[in-house]
Design a protein around this motif. Structure first.
Motif, PDB file in Angstrom:
ATOM      1  N   ASN A   8       0.900  -1.266   0.026  1.00  0.00           N
ATOM      2  CA  ASN A   8       0.218  -0.066   0.045  1.00  0.00           C
ATOM      3  C   ASN A   8       0.838   1.275   0.174  1.00  0.00           C
ATOM      4  OD1 ASN A   8      -2.297   1.535   0.005  1.00  0.00           O
ATOM      5  ND2 ASN A   8      -2.355   1.531   2.193  1.00  0.00           N
ATOM      6  N   LEU A   9       1.679   1.370   0.859  1.00  0.00           N
ATOM      7  CA  LEU A   9       2.739   2.282   0.922  1.00  0.00           C
ATOM      8  C   LEU A   9       3.496   2.746  -0.468  1.00  0.00           C
ATOM      9  CD1 LEU A   9       4.098   4.617   2.513  1.00  0.00           C
ATOM     10  CD2 LEU A   9       5.960   3.037   3.352  1.00  0.00           C
ATOM     11  N   ILE A  10       4.134   1.607  -1.072  1.00  0.00           N
ATOM     12  CA  ILE A  10       4.698   1.611  -2.340  1.00  0.00           C
ATOM     13  C   ILE A  10       3.743   2.045  -3.196  1.00  0.00           C
ATOM     14  CG2 ILE A  10       5.606   0.405  -4.337  1.00  0.00           C
ATOM     15  CD1 ILE A  10       7.014  -1.164  -2.024  1.00  0.00           C
ATOM     16  N   GLY A  11       2.551   1.935  -3.106  1.00  0.00           N
ATOM     17  CA  GLY A  11       1.558   2.197  -4.390  1.00  0.00           C
ATOM     18  C   GLY A  11       0.976   3.724  -4.071  1.00  0.00           C
ATOM     19  N   ILE A  12       1.091   4.189  -2.892  1.00  0.00           N
ATOM     20  CA  ILE A  12       0.961   5.827  -2.618  1.00  0.00           C
ATOM     21  C   ILE A  12       2.103   6.497  -3.241  1.00  0.00           C
ATOM     22  CG2 ILE A  12       0.883   7.236  -0.874  1.00  0.00           C
ATOM     23  CD1 ILE A  12      -0.841   5.247   0.562  1.00  0.00           C
ATOM     24  N   ILE A  13       3.308   5.710  -2.966  1.00  0.00           N
ATOM     25  CA  ILE A  13       4.705   6.635  -3.296  1.00  0.00           C
ATOM     26  C   ILE A  13       4.647   6.621  -5.123  1.00  0.00           C
ATOM     27  CG2 ILE A  13       7.035   6.183  -3.574  1.00  0.00           C
ATOM     28  CD1 ILE A  13       6.971   5.192  -0.732  1.00  0.00           C
ATOM     29  N   LEU A  14       4.305   5.566  -5.624  1.00  0.00           N
ATOM     30  CA  LEU A  14       4.324   5.620  -6.929  1.00  0.00           C
ATOM     31  C   LEU A  14       3.236   6.420  -7.745  1.00  0.00           C
ATOM     32  CD1 LEU A  14       4.795   1.885  -7.619  1.00  0.00           C
ATOM     33  CD2 LEU A  14       6.520   3.809  -7.956  1.00  0.00           C
ATOM     34  N   GLY A  18       4.240  10.351 -10.265  1.00  0.00           N
ATOM     35  CA  GLY A  18       3.399  10.225 -11.320  1.00  0.00           C
ATOM     36  C   GLY A  18       2.800  11.596 -11.170  1.00  0.00           C
ATOM     37  N   LEU A  19       1.885  11.979 -10.163  1.00  0.00           N
ATOM     38  CA  LEU A  19       1.229  13.238  -9.639  1.00  0.00           C
ATOM     39  C   LEU A  19       2.277  14.267  -9.846  1.00  0.00           C
ATOM     40  CD1 LEU A  19      -1.414  14.459  -9.408  1.00  0.00           C
ATOM     41  CD2 LEU A  19      -1.246  13.970  -7.056  1.00  0.00           C
ATOM     42  N   ALA A  20       3.185  14.117  -9.135  1.00  0.00           N
ATOM     43  CA  ALA A  20       4.257  15.169  -8.918  1.00  0.00           C
ATOM     44  C   ALA A  20       4.959  15.627 -10.275  1.00  0.00           C
ATOM     45  CB  ALA A  20       5.208  14.772  -7.998  1.00  0.00           C
ATOM     46  N   MET A  21       5.129  14.626 -10.909  1.00  0.00           N
ATOM     47  CA  MET A  21       5.918  15.011 -12.477  1.00  0.00           C
ATOM     48  C   MET A  21       4.990  15.643 -13.276  1.00  0.00           C
ATOM     49  SD  MET A  21       8.922  13.885 -12.421  1.00  0.00           S
ATOM     50  CE  MET A  21       9.590  13.407 -10.777  1.00  0.00           C
ATOM     51  N   GLY A  22       3.805  15.378 -13.411  1.00  0.00           N
ATOM     52  CA  GLY A  22       2.588  16.018 -14.168  1.00  0.00           C
ATOM     53  C   GLY A  22       2.499  17.393 -13.742  1.00  0.00           C
ATOM     54  N   ILE A  23       2.535  17.591 -12.432  1.00  0.00           N
ATOM     55  CA  ILE A  23       2.264  19.032 -11.823  1.00  0.00           C
ATOM     56  C   ILE A  23       3.560  19.789 -11.997  1.00  0.00           C
ATOM     57  CG2 ILE A  23       2.050  20.471  -9.544  1.00  0.00           C
ATOM     58  CD1 ILE A  23       0.212  18.188  -8.879  1.00  0.00           C
ATOM     59  N   ALA A  24       4.704  19.377 -11.925  1.00  0.00           N
ATOM     60  CA  ALA A  24       5.728  20.068 -11.921  1.00  0.00           C
ATOM     61  C   ALA A  24       6.048  20.379 -13.611  1.00  0.00           C
ATOM     62  CB  ALA A  24       7.015  19.107 -11.736  1.00  0.00           C
ATOM     63  N   VAL A  25       5.985  19.600 -14.455  1.00  0.00           N
ATOM     64  CA  VAL A  25       5.924  19.832 -15.725  1.00  0.00           C
ATOM     65  C   VAL A  25       4.901  20.845 -16.296  1.00  0.00           C
ATOM     66  CG1 VAL A  25       5.443  19.109 -18.153  1.00  0.00           C
ATOM     67  CG2 VAL A  25       6.886  17.860 -16.637  1.00  0.00           C
ATOM     68  N   LEU A  45       9.038   9.504 -16.918  1.00  0.00           N
ATOM     69  CA  LEU A  45       9.009   9.056 -15.365  1.00  0.00           C
ATOM     70  C   LEU A  45       8.002   8.898 -14.763  1.00  0.00           C
ATOM     71  CD1 LEU A  45      11.260   8.167 -13.443  1.00  0.00           C
ATOM     72  CD2 LEU A  45      11.216  10.482 -12.675  1.00  0.00           C
ATOM     73  N   GLY A  46       6.728   9.878 -14.797  1.00  0.00           N
ATOM     74  CA  GLY A  46       5.737   9.642 -14.424  1.00  0.00           C
ATOM     75  C   GLY A  46       4.795   8.520 -14.796  1.00  0.00           C
ATOM     76  N   VAL A  47       4.869   8.425 -15.926  1.00  0.00           N
ATOM     77  CA  VAL A  47       4.202   7.291 -16.552  1.00  0.00           C
ATOM     78  C   VAL A  47       4.701   6.104 -16.237  1.00  0.00           C
ATOM     79  CG1 VAL A  47       3.618   6.036 -18.795  1.00  0.00           C
ATOM     80  CG2 VAL A  47       3.159   8.398 -18.827  1.00  0.00           C
ATOM     81  N   VAL A  48       6.154   5.688 -16.219  1.00  0.00           N
ATOM     82  CA  VAL A  48       6.765   4.763 -15.741  1.00  0.00           C
ATOM     83  C   VAL A  48       6.093   4.319 -14.288  1.00  0.00           C
ATOM     84  CG1 VAL A  48       8.814   3.568 -14.936  1.00  0.00           C
ATOM     85  CG2 VAL A  48       8.498   4.680 -17.264  1.00  0.00           C
TER      86      VAL A  48
END
Length: 59
Positions: A8-14, A18-25, A45-48
């Motif tokens: 669950n923690l790994i899922g939240i991190i992943l 993805g969300l952070a990369m989209g917002i940053a771009v 990287l977000g898609v991966v």
């Protein structure tokens, strides 16, 4: 931590990556301070990260 909490923690991190990369771009492109090749790499990287989340074993 047991296996379910760890997954669950790994899922939240992943998902967060993805969300952070989209917002940053998005923000950096509005500010005009990012080049196209860098933005493509960040979005990739977000898609991966989303792909890894979706490939996790959901038990």
């Amino acid at each position: 931590m047991d296996g379910a909490k760890t997954r669950n923690l790994i899922g939240i991190i992943l998902k967060g990556i993805g969300l952070a990369m989209g917002i940053a771009v998005f923000v950096l492109s509005i500010l005009g301070s990012i080049e196209n090749d860098i933005s493509i790499k960040l979005l990739s990287l977000g898609v991966v990260a989303y792909g890894l989340y979706l490939l996790q074993d959901k038990k």
